[in-house]
Write an enzyme that holds these catalytic residues in place. Structure first.
Site, PDB file in Angstrom:
ATOM      1  N   ASN A   1       3.935   4.456 -10.091  1.00 51.03           N
ATOM      2  CA  ASN A   1       2.826   4.385 -11.041  1.00 51.03           C
ATOM      3  C   ASN A   1       1.470   4.226 -10.361  1.00 51.03           C
ATOM      4  O   ASN A   1       0.442   4.613 -10.924  1.00 51.03           O
ATOM      5  CB  ASN A   1       3.076   3.221 -11.999  1.00 51.03           C
ATOM      6  CG  ASN A   1       1.828   2.815 -12.735  1.00 51.03           C
ATOM      7  OD1 ASN A   1       1.435   3.473 -13.704  1.00 51.03           O
ATOM      8  ND2 ASN A   1       1.167   1.756 -12.276  1.00 51.03           N
TER       9      ASN A   1
ATOM     10  N   ASP B   1       0.881  -1.161   0.000  1.00 52.04           N
ATOM     11  CA  ASP B   1       0.000   0.000   0.000  1.00 52.04           C
ATOM     12  C   ASP B   1       0.919   1.211   0.000  1.00 52.04           C
ATOM     13  O   ASP B   1       1.632   1.451   0.986  1.00 52.04           O
ATOM     14  CB  ASP B   1      -0.893  -0.038   1.248  1.00 52.04           C
ATOM     15  CG  ASP B   1      -1.748   1.220   1.379  1.00 52.04           C
ATOM     16  OD1 ASP B   1      -1.545   2.186   0.609  1.00 52.04           O
ATOM     17  OD2 ASP B   1      -2.617   1.236   2.263  1.00 52.04           O
TER      18      ASP B   1
ATOM     19  N   TYR C   1      -7.785  14.180  -8.485  1.00 52.35           N
ATOM     20  CA  TYR C   1      -6.826  13.578  -9.421  1.00 52.35           C
ATOM     21  C   TYR C   1      -6.010  14.671 -10.121  1.00 52.35           C
ATOM     22  O   TYR C   1      -4.797  14.576 -10.248  1.00 52.35           O
ATOM     23  CB  TYR C   1      -7.603  12.735 -10.427  1.00 52.35           C
ATOM     24  CG  TYR C   1      -6.782  11.853 -11.338  1.00 52.35           C
ATOM     25  CD1 TYR C   1      -6.238  10.658 -10.871  1.00 52.35           C
ATOM     26  CD2 TYR C   1      -6.582  12.179 -12.674  1.00 52.35           C
ATOM     27  CE1 TYR C   1      -5.512   9.828 -11.712  1.00 52.35           C
ATOM     28  CE2 TYR C   1      -5.860  11.363 -13.522  1.00 52.35           C
ATOM     29  CZ  TYR C   1      -5.330  10.179 -13.035  1.00 52.35           C
ATOM     30  OH  TYR C   1      -4.612   9.360 -13.882  1.00 52.35           O
TER      31      TYR C   1
ATOM     32  N   THR D   1      -9.375   2.944 -17.009  1.00 51.39           N
ATOM     33  CA  THR D   1     -10.209   3.669 -17.965  1.00 51.39           C
ATOM     34  C   THR D   1     -11.404   2.815 -18.412  1.00 51.39           C
ATOM     35  O   THR D   1     -12.449   3.351 -18.774  1.00 51.39           O
ATOM     36  CB  THR D   1      -9.396   4.144 -19.188  1.00 51.39           C
ATOM     37  OG1 THR D   1      -8.700   3.038 -19.766  1.00 51.39           O
ATOM     38  CG2 THR D   1      -8.381   5.203 -18.790  1.00 51.39           C
TER      39      THR D   1
END
Lengths: 239, 245
Positions: free
Chosen positions: A81, A54, A146, A184
């Site tokens: 990432n 995590d 984000y 996505t």
């Protein structure tokens, strides 16, 4: 000769999507890759090791990096990432949701760099690749936290690049555009089409497109490259 | 997941490199050839020793007819043009109030109009094959201001915006266009500059040293290769961290 021969590499968010693409390609290019994720790794992998991590857990970072250094003596490359998205506009973003996204997408990057930099300094250098986003540079409606986190990753990356250039540590950000990933795939068609319609190259980006950029930045080919934004976005930011 | 490609990343590609007699262009031409490309290297200056896979030809990039001749030659001999690296450049150091129009036109002619003419010359062939990668040389001075260097600043900024324009215009045709943005690189051009000017730029470079032409050439290999298939319209910065400050 493989382009990342012998480089000890940690990739976060490596179980799937862009992170998986980066981790597998780096392994194919000769790197010793430790893939880390909160999610399980499905299917066959060429990675040297997979680990549960995590990225918001500082103690877990310290433990993982200690384990990597114990086994391979060094950390040459870190790819931050791991990321999550929320889709709310500012006035509908709960503090909890905001905090969750900032923790993973931004604080996780800070913790990863903090954990590996002492070892990179000791080893005489290293390459850090942080995954930002096109929305770290320009905006679409909503997706508030984000945007904030990905913008922060860009400036944080430049800060680290400038601070540690004298230690032989390079830090660069990749700004992916719309890439075909599980993340996505979970988004609404409306959101996805907003990006893909606006992307000059008329195809979806794939994780491997981002992975080739990460290989370049991780390798010694980019020895004079630090503090840059490298878009892999089909021309989105050029419009 | 793609496997690892051939260790030669430009095998079979046909590349035109301008300003290829020395400095960065010279390194780009050799690096492309080392990666398996057929390279047509052009310059107004004389070339040194020959190099495998590199054909050396004379071209003034400001000469429209010269470009037409060159592309006809390349297409006749190699059949196509996959890559154009517009490296050729000159620099001038004058501040605006000192800058003669003739000197302005000389720098704009090579650094900016030369890039336009190069793109225009190769685009029809790239459009026919619906494939190509163009690398235009901008500079840190195309992004931020330098002291003096007026015309160079203007031309290199124009190369950036012109590259984005071409990237957006031709993206659907399979043609990618990126701007290479070098920082301070050790070349015959920078060797001729006053030591104090060079030290000022290097002193502002976080890495604390300049780059080598090879550093730029390796970035060009990435942009020329299919590794960067989803990369277009970018400023590709190779500058030791200069622009990050």
């Amino acid at each position: 000769m493989p382009r990342l021969d012998g480089k000890v590499t940690i990739v976060t968010g490596a179980a799937r999507g862009i992170g998986r693409g980066i981790a597998e390609l780096m392994a194919a290019e000769g790197a010793t890759v430790v893939g880390a994720d909160v999610l399980p790794f499905d299917g066959e992998t060429a990675l040297a090791r997979t680990a549960t991590l995590d990225v918001t857990d500082e103690a877990a970072w310290v433990a993982l990096v200690a384990e990597v250094v114990a086994d391979w003596n060094q950390v040459d490359v870190l790819v931050n990432n791991a990321g999550i998205a929320d889709y709310d506009v500012v006035h509908e973003t709960s503090l909890e949701s905001w905090q969750r996204v900032i923790d993973v997408d931004q604080t996780g990057v800070f913790l990863g760099m903090k954990s590996v930099i002492p070892h990179m300094r000791r080893g005489g250098g290293g390459s850090i690749v942080n995954i930002s986003s096109i929305v770290g540079a320009v905006a679409v409606p909503g997706i508030t936290a984000y945007h904030a986190a990905k913008g922060a990753v860009r400036t944080l990356t430049k800060n680290v690049a400038v601070t540690y250039a004298g230690d032989g540590i390079r830090a660069n950000a990749i700004l992916p555009g719309w890439i075909r990933t599980p993340m996505t795939a979970d988004q609404t068609d409306e959101i996805n089409e907003r990006y893909t319609r606006a992307t000059p190259i008329p195809r979806a980006g794939e994780p491997v497109d981002v992975a080739w950029a990460a290989v370049f930045l991780a390798s010694d080919e980019s020895a004079f490259v630090t503090g840059v934004d490298l878009p892999v976005d089909g021309g989105y930011l050029a419009r | 997941m793609n496997g690892v490609r051939s260790s030669r990343r430009l095998t079979g590609k046909v590349a035109v490199v301008t300003g290829a007699a020395m400095g960065i262009g010279h390194a780009v031409a050799r690096c492309f050839a080392d990666e398996g490309a057929w390279v047509v290297a052009v310059d107004v200056a004389p070339f040194g020793r020959p190099y495998p896979l590199v054909e050396q030809r004379s071209l003034d990039v400001t000469d429209e007819a010269g470009w037409a001749e060159l592309t006809a030659h390349v297409l006749g001999r190699y059949g196509r043009i996959d890559v154009l690296a517009n490296v050729a450049g000159v620099i001038g150091y004058d501040a605006v109030e000192q800058l003669e129009l003739a000197e302005w036109n000389r720098v704009i002619g090579v650094d900016q109009t030369g890039v336009f003419l190069g793109m225009r010359a190769v685009l029809p062939a790239m459009l026919r094959r619906r494939s190509g990668s163009i690398i235009n040389f901008s500079s840190d001075w195309g992004v931020v201001g330098g002291v003096g260097v007026t015309a160079y600043n203007a031309a290199k900024g124009a190369v950036g915006s012109m590259s984005r324009n071409a990237a957006v215009t031709y993206a659907a045709d399979g043609i990618r266009v990126n701007a290479m943005v070098p920082g301070w690189i050790s070349t015959p051009l920078t060797d001729r500059q006053p030591a104090a000017a060079n030290e000022r730029v290097i002193g502002s470079t976080p890495m604390g040293h300049g780059g080598a032409p090879h550093d730029i050439a390796l970035g060009c290999v990435y942009l020329a290769s299919d590794d960067s298939a989803f990369v277009t319209g970018t400023d590709f910065v190779v500058d030791g961290g200069f622009l990050a400050t």
